[in-house]
Design a protein around this motif. Structure first.
Motif, PDB file in Angstrom:
ATOM      1  N   PHE A  24       0.828  -1.205   0.000  1.00  0.00           N
ATOM      2  CA  PHE A  24       0.000   0.000   0.000  1.00  0.00           C
ATOM      3  C   PHE A  24       0.862   1.254   0.000  1.00  0.00           C
ATOM      4  O   PHE A  24       0.574   2.236  -0.701  1.00  0.00           O
ATOM      5  CB  PHE A  24      -0.923  -0.009   1.214  1.00  0.00           C
ATOM      6  N   ASN A  29      -2.651   2.666  -3.267  1.00  0.00           N
ATOM      7  CA  ASN A  29      -4.032   2.286  -3.555  1.00  0.00           C
ATOM      8  C   ASN A  29      -4.336   0.963  -2.865  1.00  0.00           C
ATOM      9  O   ASN A  29      -3.587  -0.004  -3.017  1.00  0.00           O
ATOM     10  CB  ASN A  29      -4.241   2.158  -5.061  1.00  0.00           C
ATOM     11  N   LYS A  30      -5.445   0.924  -2.159  1.00  0.00           N
ATOM     12  CA  LYS A  30      -5.712  -0.247  -1.327  1.00  0.00           C
ATOM     13  C   LYS A  30      -6.014  -1.488  -2.162  1.00  0.00           C
ATOM     14  O   LYS A  30      -5.502  -2.575  -1.888  1.00  0.00           O
ATOM     15  CB  LYS A  30      -6.902   0.072  -0.411  1.00  0.00           C
ATOM     16  N   ALA A  32      -5.204  -2.171  -5.301  1.00  0.00           N
ATOM     17  CA  ALA A  32      -3.999  -2.632  -5.998  1.00  0.00           C
ATOM     18  C   ALA A  32      -3.036  -3.277  -5.004  1.00  0.00           C
ATOM     19  O   ALA A  32      -2.383  -4.282  -5.321  1.00  0.00           O
ATOM     20  CB  ALA A  32      -3.333  -1.470  -6.717  1.00  0.00           C
ATOM     21  N   THR A  76      -0.909  -1.381 -14.094  1.00  0.00           N
ATOM     22  CA  THR A  76      -1.906  -0.393 -13.736  1.00  0.00           C
ATOM     23  C   THR A  76      -1.208   0.892 -13.333  1.00  0.00           C
ATOM     24  O   THR A  76      -0.237   0.873 -12.628  1.00  0.00           O
ATOM     25  CB  THR A  76      -2.760  -0.884 -12.555  1.00  0.00           C
ATOM     26  N   PRO A  77      -1.709   2.018 -13.727  1.00  0.00           N
ATOM     27  CA  PRO A  77      -1.063   3.277 -13.381  1.00  0.00           C
ATOM     28  C   PRO A  77      -1.102   3.473 -11.877  1.00  0.00           C
ATOM     29  O   PRO A  77      -2.011   3.020 -11.220  1.00  0.00           O
ATOM     30  CB  PRO A  77      -1.904   4.338 -14.087  1.00  0.00           C
ATOM     31  N   PRO A  78      -0.149   4.148 -11.336  1.00  0.00           N
ATOM     32  CA  PRO A  78      -0.140   4.342  -9.886  1.00  0.00           C
ATOM     33  C   PRO A  78      -1.246   5.290  -9.457  1.00  0.00           C
ATOM     34  O   PRO A  78      -1.626   6.191 -10.199  1.00  0.00           O
ATOM     35  CB  PRO A  78       1.230   4.962  -9.625  1.00  0.00           C
ATOM     36  N   ALA A  79      -1.762   5.068  -8.302  1.00  0.00           N
ATOM     37  CA  ALA A  79      -2.784   5.961  -7.772  1.00  0.00           C
ATOM     38  C   ALA A  79      -2.123   7.255  -7.347  1.00  0.00           C
ATOM     39  O   ALA A  79      -1.016   7.266  -6.834  1.00  0.00           O
ATOM     40  CB  ALA A  79      -3.466   5.309  -6.574  1.00  0.00           C
ATOM     41  N   ALA A  80      -2.791   8.317  -7.617  1.00  0.00           N
ATOM     42  CA  ALA A  80      -2.245   9.601  -7.206  1.00  0.00           C
ATOM     43  C   ALA A  80      -2.624   9.852  -5.756  1.00  0.00           C
ATOM     44  O   ALA A  80      -3.490   9.214  -5.189  1.00  0.00           O
ATOM     45  CB  ALA A  80      -2.792  10.695  -8.106  1.00  0.00           C
ATOM     46  N   VAL A  81      -1.950  10.787  -5.200  1.00  0.00           N
ATOM     47  CA  VAL A  81      -2.235  11.131  -3.815  1.00  0.00           C
ATOM     48  C   VAL A  81      -3.124  12.358  -3.830  1.00  0.00           C
ATOM     49  O   VAL A  81      -2.878  13.272  -4.603  1.00  0.00           O
ATOM     50  CB  VAL A  81      -0.911  11.437  -3.083  1.00  0.00           C
ATOM     51  N   VAL A 107       4.425  13.132  -4.307  1.00  0.00           N
ATOM     52  CA  VAL A 107       3.986  13.100  -5.702  1.00  0.00           C
ATOM     53  C   VAL A 107       5.086  13.591  -6.643  1.00  0.00           C
ATOM     54  O   VAL A 107       5.189  13.157  -7.790  1.00  0.00           O
ATOM     55  CB  VAL A 107       2.715  13.974  -5.853  1.00  0.00           C
TER      56      VAL A 107
END
Lengths: 171, 382
Positions: A24, A29-30, A32, A76-81, A107
């Motif tokens: 995480f 992202n939880k 992912a 998968t693209p990384p989750a943004a903050v 970021v």
């Protein structure tokens, strides 16, 4: 064989939450992270079952987790903050300005910088252990960590400066 | 100097506290352990039964099988696995039936020119298979392509639009680019310059004249734009994009890239970029902009991990599959419409529509789901 299975199962139980938290922290992202953690546990289980004399160590577990995270991140693209206070439903006061600033600073970093900071500050690994996880020399790990620290510090200070300035505007 | 000496304003102390607070409440369910063990045992062919018992069981099965054959008087030939029906799957498939017949895990999915291509393991090879019955209309000269043996499951498949196929995938260090122009009979490795090999993230798409354009970022934040020319690769100017590229939209030289919460736009195939819309703006029409537009309509989606989905463009219509659901935008600038929640738990790795009504989404666990009503209802396909 059954005994070995029990041993492996106990290892998985011991590490599952930390693997999840590491995933995480790296992915942000939880959902992912759950997938990456599941893959990491699978690889750990399979290796340990196929190598009955193998004894797992924490750095090895982090290495497997890191590989699983990298595999998933490439698909998968990384989750943004979240950068905007309004996204938090007006809970900026509870969330803490420090945390928002850290998020903004993270970021700005590259994946490699973020990664080395996670292993050092989140997992509390020594530079030697960080080197082992990353598959590099201890010297290279120290250099990489030093550069990442500097970049994070600069980005963090910049983020704190933004909060006190005019704020974000139309680009 | 101790690295752990706490100071009130020490950014490193704040960083450590930030991560601890974020991750501390996270717990993985206990079923994850049993599932990991089950998969490991199945895949590693490690059985709990002893070998003598397995041998006896196998012999008994063989004997009973021979008895059936003798009674019927025919030789049974195993049915070959068939492709996916284009009209949709039967709704009569029960979960029990699916569990009894384990499906091979779909490793990758791509939609190109209204055809669905799936790649899955067949023996020791990775095969890309078109599922469309009218194979004469397929973009390649044959309905299946045998991918190179070393292809990783994270490979990105890019069709040239004619008879060519590009395959871009990562290896332990760097990237590999291969091309076939004969349906996979032979593959040529395309030379990548050293600096491209060090990229940590690459987005690939076809530019004019079917040239392949790569857009990437390196570990130290430097950016590249490489276009294959007759003379080799050309490095473009640094674009200011940092980190991994999330969603990349392309239409006639106009690119929109979402990256770590920012949206960038290029009108010249990536030669130069400008920041299109800063997160938080309420009046921007930009929809690179996938994140921006969705954020304006559903702010909490961002917190759910909006950027961890996947996107697909067909003509002017765009779809995204994110943790919060599947969304569609009919035309640039129009609002996004939520079609449905994700039909599975976990992340989506690929989404594609072969028509306005028929589409597919692939889960990170390798399950393929299909819709035939434009994305409102989904059913398990493979």
């Amino acid at each position: 064989m059954a005994e070995r299975r029990q041993v492996v199962e106990s290892w998985l139980v011991q590490y599952k939450d930390r693997v999840f938290r590491l995933a995480f922290t790296l992915l942000g992202n939880k959902e992912a992270a759950e997938d990456a953690a599941q893959e990491a546990l699978y690889h750990i289980a399979r290796w340990c079952l196929e190598h009955p004399d193998f004894e797992i160590t924490a750095p090895w577990v982090w290495q497997v987790t890191r590989n699983a995270v990298r595999d998933l991140a490439r698909r998968t693209p990384p989750a943004a903050v979240p950068l905007d206070d309004t996204l938090l439903g007006g809970q900026a006061a509870d969330f803490g300005e420090d945390r928002i600033d850290v998020a903004r600073a993270l970021v700005q970093l590259s994946d490699a910088d973020r990664e080395v900071l996670v292993f050092f500050y989140f997992l509390d690994l020594s530079t030697r252990e960080v080197a082992q996880v990353l598959g590099i020399t201890a010297t290279a790990a120290r250099i990489r960590l030093s550069r990442a620290r500097k970049r994070f510090k600069a980005a963090y200070q910049e983020a704190r400066g933004d909060v006190q300035g005019e704020g974000e505007g139309e680009g | 100097m101790s690295k752990r000496r706490p100071r009130q304003s020490d950014p490193e102390t704040v960083l450590r506290a930030y991560w601890q607070k974020q991750a501390a409440p996270l717990r993985l369910s206990s079923t994850s352990v049993s599932e990991a063990l089950r998969r490991a045992e199945r895949d590693g062919a490690i059985h709990l039964e002893s070998r003598p018992r397995r041998a006896i069981k196998r012999a008994l099965l063989n004997l009973s099988g021979l008895a059936v054959l003798a009674a019927v008087g025919i030789i049974v030939v195993p049915r070959l696995a068939k492709g996916l029906p284009h009209q949709g799957i039967s709704s009569g498939t029960t979960q029990a039936a699916q569990a009894a017949a384990p499906q091979p895990r779909i490793l990758a999915m791509t939609v190109s020119q209204n055809h669905l291509w799936l790649s899955e393991q067949q023996g020791t090879s990775l095969v890309l298979q078109s599922t469309t019955p009218r194979v004469e209309a397929a973009p390649l000269s044959r309905p299946s392509v045998r991918l190179p043996h070393t292809t990783a499951i994270t490979a990105r498949i890019i069709f040239s639009g004619r008879s060519g196929l590009w395959l871009l995938h990562t290896v332990s260090k760097g990237w590999v680019l291969k091309q076939t122009q004969n349906g996979g009979t032979t593959w040529q490795t395309v030379h990548l310059p050293q600096n491209v090999d060090t990229l940590s993230s690459v987005a690939a798409f076809l530019g004019g004249n079917h040239r392949l354009i790569l857009l990437g970022t390196a570990e130290d934040g430097m950016d590249e734009r490489d276009v294959q020319t007759r003379g080799g690769w050309v490095s473009g100017p640094a674009t200011g994009l940092r980190g991994a590229i999330g969603t990349l939209w392309r239409q006639s030289g106009h690119l929109e890239a979402s990256q770590q919460g920012q949206t960038y736009v290029s009108d010249n195939n990536g030669q130069s970029w400008r920041l299109s819309a800063v997160f938080g703006s309420a009046h921007s029409r930009s929809t690179g902009g996938v994140l921006q537009a969705l954020k304006m309509s559903q702010p909490n989606l961002w917190a759910e991990g909006l950027a961890s989905g996947t996107a697909f463009q067909r003509g002017l219509t765009r779809w995204v599959a994110v943790s919060g659901g599947i969304w569609r935008q009919s035309r640039l600038g129009e609002p996004w419409t939520k079609l449905s929640p994700l039909p599975f738990s976990g992340a989506a790795v690929s989404v594609g529509f072969v028509s306005d009504q028929t589409g597919y989404v692939l889960s990170a666990r390798g399950a393929l789901w299909e819709t035939v009503d434009g994305g409102h209802k989904w059913a398990r396909a493979r």
